[in-house]
Design a protein around this motif. Sequence first.
Motif, PDB file in Angstrom:
ATOM      1  N   ILE A 254       0.805  -1.082  -0.044  1.00 29.54           N
ATOM      2  CA  ILE A 254      -0.023  -0.254  -0.054  1.00 29.54           C
ATOM      3  C   ILE A 254       0.579   1.544  -0.115  1.00 29.54           C
ATOM      4  O   ILE A 254       0.408   2.238  -0.758  1.00 29.54           O
ATOM      5  N   PHE A 255       2.024   1.124   0.674  1.00 31.27           N
ATOM      6  CA  PHE A 255       2.692   2.346   0.871  1.00 31.27           C
ATOM      7  C   PHE A 255       3.651   2.744  -0.265  1.00 31.27           C
ATOM      8  O   PHE A 255       3.786   3.625  -0.771  1.00 31.27           O
ATOM      9  N   GLU A 256       3.957   1.558  -0.736  1.00 34.26           N
ATOM     10  CA  GLU A 256       4.933   1.372  -2.000  1.00 34.26           C
ATOM     11  C   GLU A 256       3.941   1.977  -3.194  1.00 34.26           C
ATOM     12  O   GLU A 256       4.514   2.794  -4.138  1.00 34.26           O
ATOM     13  N   PHE A 257       2.708   1.461  -3.352  1.00 32.97           N
ATOM     14  CA  PHE A 257       1.728   1.976  -4.300  1.00 32.97           C
ATOM     15  C   PHE A 257       1.656   3.597  -3.958  1.00 32.97           C
ATOM     16  O   PHE A 257       1.763   4.404  -5.177  1.00 32.97           O
ATOM     17  N   PHE A 258       1.459   4.175  -2.928  1.00 33.22           N
ATOM     18  CA  PHE A 258       1.425   5.672  -2.638  1.00 33.22           C
ATOM     19  C   PHE A 258       2.787   6.522  -3.366  1.00 33.22           C
ATOM     20  O   PHE A 258       2.537   7.300  -3.890  1.00 33.22           O
ATOM     21  N   ASP A 259       3.853   5.829  -2.840  1.00 39.77           N
ATOM     22  CA  ASP A 259       4.922   6.294  -3.602  1.00 39.77           C
ATOM     23  C   ASP A 259       5.019   6.503  -5.115  1.00 39.77           C
ATOM     24  O   ASP A 259       5.565   7.282  -5.594  1.00 39.77           O
ATOM     25  N   HIS A 260       4.512   5.431  -5.680  1.00 47.99           N
ATOM     26  CA  HIS A 260       4.559   5.209  -7.038  1.00 47.99           C
ATOM     27  C   HIS A 260       3.564   6.338  -7.588  1.00 47.99           C
ATOM     28  O   HIS A 260       3.800   6.957  -8.908  1.00 47.99           O
ATOM     29  N   VAL A 261       2.393   6.370  -7.185  1.00 51.51           N
ATOM     30  CA  VAL A 261       1.259   7.290  -7.599  1.00 51.51           C
ATOM     31  C   VAL A 261       1.836   8.786  -7.522  1.00 51.51           C
ATOM     32  O   VAL A 261       1.577   9.661  -8.340  1.00 51.51           O
ATOM     33  N   GLY A 262       2.565   9.061  -6.204  1.00 49.16           N
ATOM     34  CA  GLY A 262       2.735  10.511  -5.980  1.00 49.16           C
ATOM     35  C   GLY A 262       2.023  10.788  -4.688  1.00 49.16           C
ATOM     36  O   GLY A 262       0.724  10.917  -4.524  1.00 49.16           O
ATOM     37  N   ILE A 263       2.914  11.298  -3.615  1.00 51.25           N
ATOM     38  CA  ILE A 263       2.304  11.619  -2.342  1.00 51.25           C
ATOM     39  C   ILE A 263       1.098  12.794  -2.387  1.00 51.25           C
ATOM     40  O   ILE A 263       0.101  12.989  -2.016  1.00 51.25           O
ATOM     41  N   ASP A 264       1.668  13.824  -3.169  1.00 51.44           N
ATOM     42  CA  ASP A 264       0.847  14.899  -3.322  1.00 51.44           C
ATOM     43  C   ASP A 264      -0.301  14.491  -3.954  1.00 51.44           C
ATOM     44  O   ASP A 264      -1.483  15.331  -3.760  1.00 51.44           O
TER      45      ASP A 264
END
Length: 374
Positions: A254-264
Amino acid sequence: MFSGTNKKYMLPPKHKDTKVHKKMNKIQNDYKIGLIGCGKMGINLFNYLTGFSFKIIFVCKSSESVEKIMRSFKRKTDRTLKLKLISKKEYDLKLSNTVITQSLSDLNQCDMVIESITEDRHLKTELYTKLDTILPANCIIATNSSSISPRELIINKNRSGKILGLHFFYPVSITNLVEINSLKITEKATIDFVKRFLQKINKFYLLLPEESDFLINKLFLKLQAGCCILHQNYDMSFLEIDTLIKKRLFPIGIFEFFDHVGIDVMLYSVNNYINDLPDKEFYKPLVEELENLVLQGKLGVKTKEGFYNYKNTEPKNEKINNSINAEKIMNMIYSWYLEPVFEIVEKGICTREEIEHIIEEYMNAHQSPFNIFD
């Protein structure tokens, strides 16, 4: 049956034709399709659509971007000719059919314009105000926004039936999934055109009513929020949580996914999604974690740091702390994941087959959520 990229799926007998494309009349190849926005998604969408025979007008914000994309497109097209993947006639047609420009006025004869600029409501409404004076009255305007309703982008009520959401997923060439986010006032002719367009470019789509917009991203929202609760309340590291997720559910955490999408991007979208939810407090840990990273300028892979540090290596799996009851944690994770899935099916918004396709394309997960406990 509905067709996807190298895949075919048999639909259930009672499947509604309005959701998944069927065999339809071929869209005219002389239609003009406009694209606006030369960020990662805009360029990705441009590269995909130039593989078809439409006339493409791609509007970029700077002369530098125009020149860079033009060079890249010419180099790619030259290579396909050299490898004899296209004929000289097809090569000439592709070049003549493709316009890369800095001027919005070049869109003045388009049949449809797809907007994929920065996920910012103010910037989008500014753009739509300009487009209203340029585009022909019958031109369809489709926003690729992942969280802003097309209703909020209506500038001229006379155009309201021609505006909808057309949400592609990155990378476009690989992810065979598109949401049509329609409004109650969207004209049938507009939806029919978009269906034919998506059929022509070989994309599986979901036609979603206004009250179910952005369903695919929202499908995983409860799970994402729950994982942040595990971090804050159960003293689990991001890597421990992602390790469990990757062992039991998806090939990406899940957190790896966030990083790839972009946190902003995630923060902006999440705030839009939870705005009207009754249990807004449940999502507070998710917003807090995202806000904390945005304030630090840690936006994920694009800045080399987010929930993880990408300056040296990708995140690896981690042994789960022995004090953590992994089965208890997984039961919570399954609950957050499956509850929205079953709710969507029970409400008749999607079929089981559609949900399975969404999860396979979106999270690259081959295990059906309906077979987890088999």
